[in-house]
Design an enzyme around this catalytic site. Structure first.
Site, mmCIF file in Angstrom:
data_model
loop_
_atom_site.group_PDB
_atom_site.id
_atom_site.type_symbol
_atom_site.label_atom_id
_atom_site.label_comp_id
_atom_site.label_asym_id
_atom_site.label_seq_id
_atom_site.Cartn_x
_atom_site.Cartn_y
_atom_site.Cartn_z
ATOM 1 C CD GLU A 156 -2.791 -1.362 2.418
ATOM 2 O OE1 GLU A 156 -2.729 -0.490 3.296
ATOM 3 O OE2 GLU A 156 -3.539 -2.344 2.489
ATOM 4 C CD GLU A 261 -4.808 -8.111 1.617
ATOM 5 O OE1 GLU A 261 -5.701 -7.379 2.095
ATOM 6 O OE2 GLU A 261 -3.594 -7.883 1.763
HETATM 7 O O1 G3I Z 1 -6.318 -9.777 18.623
HETATM 8 C C1 G3I Z 1 -6.784 -8.538 19.196
HETATM 9 C C2 G3I Z 1 -7.666 -8.807 20.380
HETATM 10 O O2 G3I Z 1 -6.893 -9.410 21.391
HETATM 11 C C3 G3I Z 1 -8.262 -7.478 20.870
HETATM 12 O O3 G3I Z 1 -9.147 -7.722 21.906
HETATM 13 C C4 G3I Z 1 -9.015 -6.786 19.723
HETATM 14 C C5 G3I Z 1 -9.553 -5.415 20.139
HETATM 15 O O4 G3I Z 1 -9.498 -4.482 19.107
HETATM 16 O O5 G3I Z 1 -8.121 -6.592 18.675
HETATM 17 C C6 G3I Z 1 -7.582 -7.801 18.139
HETATM 18 O O6 G3I Z 1 -6.708 -7.479 17.109
HETATM 19 C C7 G3I Z 1 -7.305 -7.058 15.908
HETATM 20 C C8 G3I Z 1 -6.838 -7.993 14.803
HETATM 21 O O7 G3I Z 1 -7.315 -7.537 13.550
HETATM 22 C C9 G3I Z 1 -7.336 -9.425 15.006
HETATM 23 O O8 G3I Z 1 -8.707 -9.481 14.919
HETATM 24 C C10 G3I Z 1 -6.855 -5.641 15.608
HETATM 25 O O9 G3I Z 1 -7.400 -4.755 16.554
HETATM 26 C C11 G3I Z 1 -7.272 -5.243 14.219
HETATM 27 O O10 G3I Z 1 -6.679 -3.982 13.882
HETATM 28 C C12 G3I Z 1 -6.800 -6.263 13.227
HETATM 29 O O11 G3I Z 1 -7.317 -5.908 11.968
HETATM 30 C C13 G3I Z 1 -6.636 -6.477 10.859
HETATM 31 C C14 G3I Z 1 -6.244 -5.342 9.922
HETATM 32 O O12 G3I Z 1 -5.713 -5.859 8.724
HETATM 33 C C15 G3I Z 1 -5.167 -4.449 10.548
HETATM 34 O O13 G3I Z 1 -3.935 -5.107 10.625
HETATM 35 C C16 G3I Z 1 -7.592 -7.444 10.161
HETATM 36 O O14 G3I Z 1 -7.809 -8.597 10.993
HETATM 37 C C17 G3I Z 1 -6.999 -7.891 8.827
HETATM 38 O O15 G3I Z 1 -7.963 -8.643 8.105
HETATM 39 C C18 G3I Z 1 -6.598 -6.675 8.011
HETATM 40 O O16 G3I Z 1 -5.964 -7.122 6.832
HETATM 41 C C19 G3I Z 1 -5.573 -6.082 5.916
HETATM 42 C C20 G3I Z 1 -4.324 -6.548 5.212
HETATM 43 O O17 G3I Z 1 -3.324 -6.863 6.147
HETATM 44 C C21 G3I Z 1 -3.819 -5.482 4.226
HETATM 45 N N1 G3I Z 1 -4.865 -5.111 3.309
HETATM 46 C C22 G3I Z 1 -6.107 -4.688 3.905
HETATM 47 C C23 G3I Z 1 -6.629 -5.782 4.844
HETATM 48 C C24 G3I Z 1 -7.928 -5.406 5.404
HETATM 49 O O18 G3I Z 1 -7.783 -4.257 6.231
#
Ligand code: G3I
Length: 373
Positions: A156, A261
């Site tokens: 990105e 994705e």
């Molecule tokens: O695991 C913690 C949990 O312990 C906590 O209680 C909770 C509270 O917010 O958060 C959990 O972590 C979250 C994690 O996903 C697992 O569910 C994070 O907050 C959250 O920010 C994270 O989001 C991920 C996001 O990227 C940011 O990294 C999404 O799962 C994931 O699907 C998403 O993937 C991205 C790709 O890497 C890049 N392209 C876009 C795509 C979608 O945003």
């Protein structure tokens, strides 16, 4: 009954089932055309739900970690690496004879502040940032050398209008940060494939910019194998034409294409893309399918899936992998983006881990397509 007879009966009953299962998987149907992958979370890798682990093993021949290889998680502080989860993902893929890919080395999001800020709270120098990148990439790519087939080296880096994203990497190092990342990754594992990955890749200006980047990297002598199109889609966008045009442009630039994705949100969207800093307030109107998806909408989604999948198959000379972003609707990030707490239905297995009806049609469609590899 003799032991040999018992074995023979067991073989006659069980073997055809095993073979049918393998032959009817999406991975089997797409073999020779492209890899068919899925993003996995730690619950699945840890076997918390056996059915999910089994589905991942049977339906897909490639996996990628949805989160645990991101800079902030695997390298939260300078010289501190957290390998445990990512090691499990790689071992899980190896156990299931799946291709494992790495997501992602350099991303402006989900990255520790220490990368960019010194002890006095000031931006680090260009030399220091370059050195942080080198250490980070050498350590991670080196740790999985020979086990991870390819890396999303930079994620990105462009805005949708084709300009460079004004990230800390860009502010401190200019556009050369991309070149350095590819150079370091190649030095760390000369056999690994290297990818540039982004969302809304089909937007014409962005596609143009990415094709330009590919040419620049090649001219600078860098290895770049493929462009990853995240392919977070809505019901009406991107259009098939936009996708085809971009596929042609990337092919002409001399790279393979990965659908990295893939998901198709069935919900109304206040916004398009995957910029995770965007969030909108919840309203019941924007969450219309809490109880069920009406048949007409489901049909529309099915057609959209088949249209997109048909395009990936049509371009299987350059499309090397299609990865779905999440195994089932329950685990999709889209339930919480761009509005928190909605109920989306964007991927191929439902909340009971049952394949949606479209999966059978995808399998038939894939079997009818010839490999152009
Ligand atoms: O695991 C913690 C949990 O312990 C906590 O209680 C909770 C509270 O917010 O958060 C959990 O972590 C979250 C994690 O996903 C697992 O569910 C994070 O907050 C959250 O920010 C994270 O989001 C991920 C996001 O990227 C940011 O990294 C999404 O799962 C994931 O699907 C998403 O993937 C991205 C790709 O890497 C890049 N392209 C876009 C795509 C979608 O945003």
């Amino acid at each position: 009954m003799k032991i040999k007879t018992i074995f023979a009966i067991i073989a006659i009953i069980i073997l055809p089932n095993i073979l049918t299962m393998a032959q009817n998987s999406l991975a089997e149907a797409t073999k020779g055309k492209f890899l068919f992958g899925v993003a996995v979370n730690m619950q699945q890798v840890n076997g918390v739900n056996a059915k999910e682990s089994e589905l991942i093993a049977n339906e897909f021949n490639s996996i990628v970690a949805e989160n645990c290889m991101k800079p902030q998680l695997i390298h939260p502080q300078e010289n501190k690496y957290k390998w445990a989860d990512a090691d499990k993902v790689v071992a899980f893929g190896e156990k299931n004879k799946q291709v494992v890919t790495g997501h992602c080395l350099i991303w402006h999001s989900q990255i520790g502040k220490w990368f960019f800020v010194d002890d006095n709270g000031k931006d680090v120098t260009p030399e220091a940032l370059k050195e942080h990148m080198r250490q980070h990439i050498y350590a991670i790519v080196g740790h999985y050398k020979g086990r991870v087939k390819g890396w999303d080296v930079v994620n990105e880096a462009f805005e949708d209008n084709g300009t460079y994203r004004n990230s800390k990497f860009y502010q401190i190092l200019g556009k050369d940060f991309i070149k350095y990342a590819f150079q370091f990754a190649h030095e760390a594992d000369p056999n690994a494939e290297l990818y540039y990955n982004d969302y809304n890749v089909e937007t014409p200006a962005k596609c143009e910019a990415i094709a330009g980047l590919v040419k620049e990297l090649k001219a600078a002598g860098c290895r770049i194998d493929a462009v990853g199109s995240q392919a977070h889609m809505q019901m009406d966008s991107p259009t098939p034409d936009a996708i085809e045009n971009c596929f042609k442009k990337l092919k002409a630039a001399g790279v393979k294409i990965l659908i990295t994705e893939w998901d198709i949100s069935i919900l109304p969207s206040p916004y398009s893309g995957a910029n995770i800093s965007n969030n909108f307030a919840y309203s019941r109107e924007m969450d219309p399918y809490r109880e069920a998806v009406p048949d007409s909408i489901q049909q529309k989604w099915n057609i959209r899936v088949l249209d997109m999948f048909g395009l990936f198959l049509k371009y299987n000379d350059v499309v090397d992998r299609v990865t779905v972003w999440g195994l089932n609707d329950a685990s999709s990030w889209l339930n919480n983006f761009p509005i928190l707490g909605r109920k989306d239905y964007p991927v191929l297995f439902d909340r009971n881990n049952q394949p949606k009806s479209v999966v059978d049609e995808m399998i038939k469609m894939a079997k009818n397509y010839k490999s152009q590899k």
